[in-house]
Design an enzyme around this catalytic site. Structure first.
Site, mmCIF file in Angstrom:
data_model
loop_
_atom_site.group_PDB
_atom_site.id
_atom_site.type_symbol
_atom_site.label_atom_id
_atom_site.label_comp_id
_atom_site.label_asym_id
_atom_site.label_seq_id
_atom_site.Cartn_x
_atom_site.Cartn_y
_atom_site.Cartn_z
ATOM 1 N N ASN A 32 9.019 -14.904 3.523
ATOM 2 C CA ASN A 32 8.124 -15.850 4.258
ATOM 3 C C ASN A 32 7.100 -16.409 3.594
ATOM 4 O OD1 ASN A 32 6.373 -13.609 3.775
ATOM 5 N ND2 ASN A 32 6.014 -13.102 5.810
ATOM 6 N N SER A 124 8.145 4.039 -3.114
ATOM 7 C CA SER A 124 6.982 4.079 -4.094
ATOM 8 C C SER A 124 6.848 5.452 -4.549
ATOM 9 C CB SER A 124 5.817 3.463 -3.641
ATOM 10 O OG SER A 124 4.736 3.776 -4.469
ATOM 11 N N TYR A 149 -0.520 2.252 3.679
ATOM 12 C CA TYR A 149 0.508 1.721 2.902
ATOM 13 C C TYR A 149 1.601 2.546 2.492
ATOM 14 C CZ TYR A 149 2.996 0.189 -1.242
ATOM 15 O OH TYR A 149 4.151 -0.088 -2.249
ATOM 16 N N LYS A 153 5.861 3.586 3.653
ATOM 17 C CA LYS A 153 6.842 4.111 2.754
ATOM 18 C C LYS A 153 7.457 5.251 3.235
ATOM 19 C CE LYS A 153 6.607 0.468 -0.216
ATOM 20 N NZ LYS A 153 7.280 -0.821 0.159
ATOM 21 N N ASN A 179 4.787 2.285 -12.034
ATOM 22 C CA ASN A 179 3.769 1.370 -11.990
ATOM 23 C C ASN A 179 4.537 -0.066 -12.623
ATOM 24 O OD1 ASN A 179 2.225 3.761 -11.510
ATOM 25 N ND2 ASN A 179 0.581 2.329 -11.652
ATOM 26 N N ASN A 199 -4.864 -4.085 -9.635
ATOM 27 C CA ASN A 199 -3.982 -3.214 -10.676
ATOM 28 C C ASN A 199 -4.704 -3.430 -12.022
ATOM 29 O OD1 ASN A 199 -1.670 -4.011 -8.282
ATOM 30 N ND2 ASN A 199 -2.173 -1.904 -8.853
HETATM 31 P P1 NAD Z 1 4.977 -9.023 -3.956
HETATM 32 O O1 NAD Z 1 4.159 -9.101 -2.967
HETATM 33 O O2 NAD Z 1 5.049 -9.736 -5.049
HETATM 34 O O3 NAD Z 1 6.595 -9.393 -3.295
HETATM 35 C C1 NAD Z 1 6.965 -9.203 -1.639
HETATM 36 C C2 NAD Z 1 7.194 -10.446 -1.307
HETATM 37 O O4 NAD Z 1 7.615 -9.956 0.258
HETATM 38 C C3 NAD Z 1 6.410 -11.647 -1.146
HETATM 39 O O5 NAD Z 1 6.985 -12.505 -1.789
HETATM 40 C C4 NAD Z 1 6.075 -11.744 0.156
HETATM 41 O O6 NAD Z 1 5.896 -13.117 0.638
HETATM 42 C C5 NAD Z 1 7.200 -11.258 1.152
HETATM 43 N N1 NAD Z 1 7.030 -10.694 2.512
HETATM 44 C C6 NAD Z 1 6.052 -9.900 2.816
HETATM 45 N N2 NAD Z 1 5.907 -9.605 4.137
HETATM 46 C C7 NAD Z 1 7.299 -10.230 4.635
HETATM 47 C C8 NAD Z 1 7.918 -10.529 5.840
HETATM 48 N N3 NAD Z 1 7.343 -9.733 6.990
HETATM 49 N N4 NAD Z 1 9.049 -11.202 5.970
HETATM 50 C C9 NAD Z 1 9.618 -11.738 4.856
HETATM 51 N N5 NAD Z 1 8.815 -11.918 3.508
HETATM 52 C C10 NAD Z 1 7.728 -10.854 3.516
HETATM 53 O O7 NAD Z 1 5.424 -7.650 -3.913
HETATM 54 P P2 NAD Z 1 6.237 -6.856 -5.341
HETATM 55 O O8 NAD Z 1 5.106 -5.985 -6.352
HETATM 56 O O9 NAD Z 1 7.186 -7.700 -5.660
HETATM 57 O O10 NAD Z 1 6.761 -5.687 -4.343
HETATM 58 C C11 NAD Z 1 7.991 -5.601 -3.809
HETATM 59 C C12 NAD Z 1 8.067 -4.289 -2.795
HETATM 60 O O11 NAD Z 1 8.060 -3.344 -4.026
HETATM 61 C C13 NAD Z 1 7.148 -3.937 -1.794
HETATM 62 O O12 NAD Z 1 7.797 -3.427 -0.938
HETATM 63 C C14 NAD Z 1 6.085 -3.216 -2.495
HETATM 64 O O13 NAD Z 1 5.459 -2.365 -1.485
HETATM 65 C C15 NAD Z 1 7.132 -2.152 -3.435
HETATM 66 N N6 NAD Z 1 6.388 -1.534 -4.573
HETATM 67 C C16 NAD Z 1 5.716 -2.474 -5.572
HETATM 68 C C17 NAD Z 1 4.986 -1.582 -6.438
HETATM 69 C C18 NAD Z 1 4.048 -2.579 -7.503
HETATM 70 O O14 NAD Z 1 3.377 -1.951 -8.233
HETATM 71 N N7 NAD Z 1 4.438 -3.903 -7.424
HETATM 72 C C19 NAD Z 1 4.850 -0.476 -6.686
HETATM 73 C C20 NAD Z 1 5.785 0.480 -5.762
HETATM 74 C C21 NAD Z 1 6.557 -0.110 -4.635
HETATM 75 N N1 UDP Z 2 -7.386 1.334 -13.474
HETATM 76 C C1 UDP Z 2 -8.805 0.903 -14.015
HETATM 77 N N2 UDP Z 2 -9.348 -0.222 -13.723
HETATM 78 C C2 UDP Z 2 -8.698 -1.182 -12.882
HETATM 79 C C3 UDP Z 2 -7.704 -0.799 -12.198
HETATM 80 C C4 UDP Z 2 -7.165 0.369 -12.456
HETATM 81 O O1 UDP Z 2 -9.248 1.974 -14.776
HETATM 82 O O2 UDP Z 2 -9.229 -2.270 -13.008
HETATM 83 C C5 UDP Z 2 -6.845 2.640 -13.351
HETATM 84 C C6 UDP Z 2 -6.764 3.485 -12.278
HETATM 85 O O3 UDP Z 2 -7.775 4.279 -11.837
HETATM 86 C C7 UDP Z 2 -5.272 4.164 -12.598
HETATM 87 C C8 UDP Z 2 -4.612 3.245 -13.544
HETATM 88 O O4 UDP Z 2 -5.607 2.263 -14.169
HETATM 89 O O5 UDP Z 2 -5.729 5.341 -13.369
HETATM 90 C C9 UDP Z 2 -3.385 2.319 -12.625
HETATM 91 O O6 UDP Z 2 -4.002 1.946 -11.401
HETATM 92 P P1 UDP Z 2 -3.365 0.913 -10.541
HETATM 93 O O7 UDP Z 2 -4.246 0.156 -9.736
HETATM 94 O O8 UDP Z 2 -2.760 -0.364 -11.715
HETATM 95 O O9 UDP Z 2 -2.246 1.637 -9.951
HETATM 96 P P2 UDP Z 2 -1.851 2.799 -9.130
HETATM 97 O O10 UDP Z 2 -1.432 3.807 -10.129
HETATM 98 O O11 UDP Z 2 -3.250 3.016 -8.608
HETATM 99 O O12 UDP Z 2 -1.072 2.197 -8.068
#
Ligand code: NAD
Ligand code: UDP
Length: 337
Positions: A32, A124, A149, A153, A179, A199
């Site tokens: 979306n 996650s 959040y 999950k 991560n 992050n």
């Molecule tokens: P992102 O926000 O870049 O990508 C998510 C995408 O989903 C976006 O393009 C957004 O527009 C779309 N979206 C959100 N709600 C929607 C809906 N209702 N309908 C259609 N599209 C929708 O995030 P990402 O980092 O690529 O993460 C992808 C997935 O991985 C997520 O579910 C996130 O929770 C999970 N995840 C991410 C991380 C991380 O650190 N990036 C870690 C663990 C899990």
């Molecule tokens: N962190 C930090 N400064 C920042 C953002 C994160 O020191 O501006 C640290 C945070 O405390 C953790 C690690 O970096 O120890 C990773 O954090 P992030 O938010 O990237 O991922 P998380 O593991 O929390 O999902």
């Protein structure tokens, strides 16, 4: 294989699209555009020389989802779509449950009606209970999360497990990401959060670029090697390749299974800052601050199940992650100059 990627224009979805297209698969991106841009579709084509399909739509829109399933006829879905900001989820729980859990239910109904029974879900490491020791192993307890959040999950994993128990023709792989950082080495796709990044690595990238003055290191007194928080950082292209391996597994197995995608190694905040200094070629200023509320001192994955079941292990190290992040940051700056 034909894969439908919900949230496919987002950070992890776009890199996975590249990995799948390069392995000879057909890809449809369904998004979306709440947190991404249609420009990504062109960037994926530029990298791979292959054009992914794109359909703008919300996963909560069951009719639109059904239309996507009946026209594209995917063999499987990789379900990235969701809201992902932990802090925002505390302030807006209703929006998070509606989008993530409600959206997943609507998508599952559309899948059931159109005959698609295979799904890989973006879960996650946040699902693991706080008190589990690292490395986190998939069999460890998952009971409740520290944010709405994380709770979405856990709930989605539970829904998929219950559905697989009730109807034996489903196949679900719950990938628990650690991560993800870095970017595609082309610099054409990566992670570019709006506003001040939450992050670590996007924040470090902006300090390296001079767009922010210093890195705020949250906590210098944790019981870790250098006192700063430890996480399992994984290159987003390794993660993308993990999805390609999981797709092969999902096509040949039924039921539900959680699988970690991590490297099995922990790195501290200072390790990241120093690796980034090497990548950008200059010092990165930082200040040790108070701990951030809700942060754990240290966690990392057991990567054994991914290796044994998917034949996948992460290949790229911290230097490559920071180099590719920095390369992407420079592309962004070039575009906005
Ligand atoms: P992102 O926000 O870049 O990508 C998510 C995408 O989903 C976006 O393009 C957004 O527009 C779309 N979206 C959100 N709600 C929607 C809906 N209702 N309908 C259609 N599209 C929708 O995030 P990402 O980092 O690529 O993460 C992808 C997935 O991985 C997520 O579910 C996130 O929770 C999970 N995840 C991410 C991380 C991380 O650190 N990036 C870690 C663990 C899990
Ligand atoms: N962190 C930090 N400064 C920042 C953002 C994160 O020191 O501006 C640290 C945070 O405390 C953790 C690690 O970096 O120890 C990773 O954090 P992030 O938010 O990237 O991922 P998380 O593991 O929390 O999902």
């Amino acid at each position: 294989m034909k894969a439908l990627l919900t949230g496919g224009t987002g950070f992890i979805g776009s890199h996975t699209a590249v990995a799948l297209l390069e392995a000879g698969n057909e890809v449809m991106l369904y998004d979306n555009l709440y947190n991404s841009s249609e420009r990504v579709v062109g960037a994926i084509e530029e990298i791979t020389g292959k054009k992914p399909g794109f359909m703008k739509g919300d996963i909560r829109d069951e009719a639109r989802m059904k239309e996507c399933f009946t026209t594209f006829k995917p063999d499987l879905v990789i379900h990235f779509a969701g809201l992902k900001a932990v802090g925002e989820s505390v302030a807006k729980p209703l929006e998070y449950y509606d989008n993530n859990v409600g959206g997943t239910l609507a998508m599952l109904r559309a899948m059931r009606e159109t005959g698609c029974r295979r799904l890989i879900f973006s879960s996650s490491a946040t699902v693991y209970d706080l008190h589990n020791p690292s490395p986190y192993i998939e069999g460890m307890p998952v009971t409740h999360a520290t944010s709405p959040y994380g709770e979405t999950k856990i709930q989605i994993e539970t829904i998929l497990r219950d559905l697989a128990k009730a109807e034996s023709d489903w196949s679900f792989v719950n990938l628990r990401y650690f991560n993800p950082i870095g970017a595609h080495p082309s610099g054409l796709i990566g992670e570019d959060p709006n506003g001040i990044p939450n992050n670590l690595v996007p924040y470090v990238a902006r300090v390296a670029h001079g767009r922010l003055p210093f890195v705020r290191v949250f906590g210098g007194d944790y019981p870790t090697r250098d006192g700063t928080g430890v996480r399992d950082y994984i290159h987003v292209m390794d993660l993308a390749e993990g999805h390609a391996a999981a797709a092969n597994y999902c096509l040949t197995h039924k039921g539900e299974i959680p699988i970690n995608l991590g490297t099995g190694r922990g790195s501290s905040v200072l390790d990241i800052i120093h690796a980034y200094e090497k990548a950008c070629g200059h010092e990165i200023p930082y200040k040790i601050m108070d701990r951030r509320a809700g942060d754990l001192p240290s966690f990392f994955a057991s990567a054994d199940r991914a290796k044994s079941l998917l034949g996948w292990t992460a290949k790229r190290g911290l230097e490559e992650m920071c180099r590719d992040s920095w390369n992407f940051e420079q592309h962004l700056a070039g575009k906005s100059a």
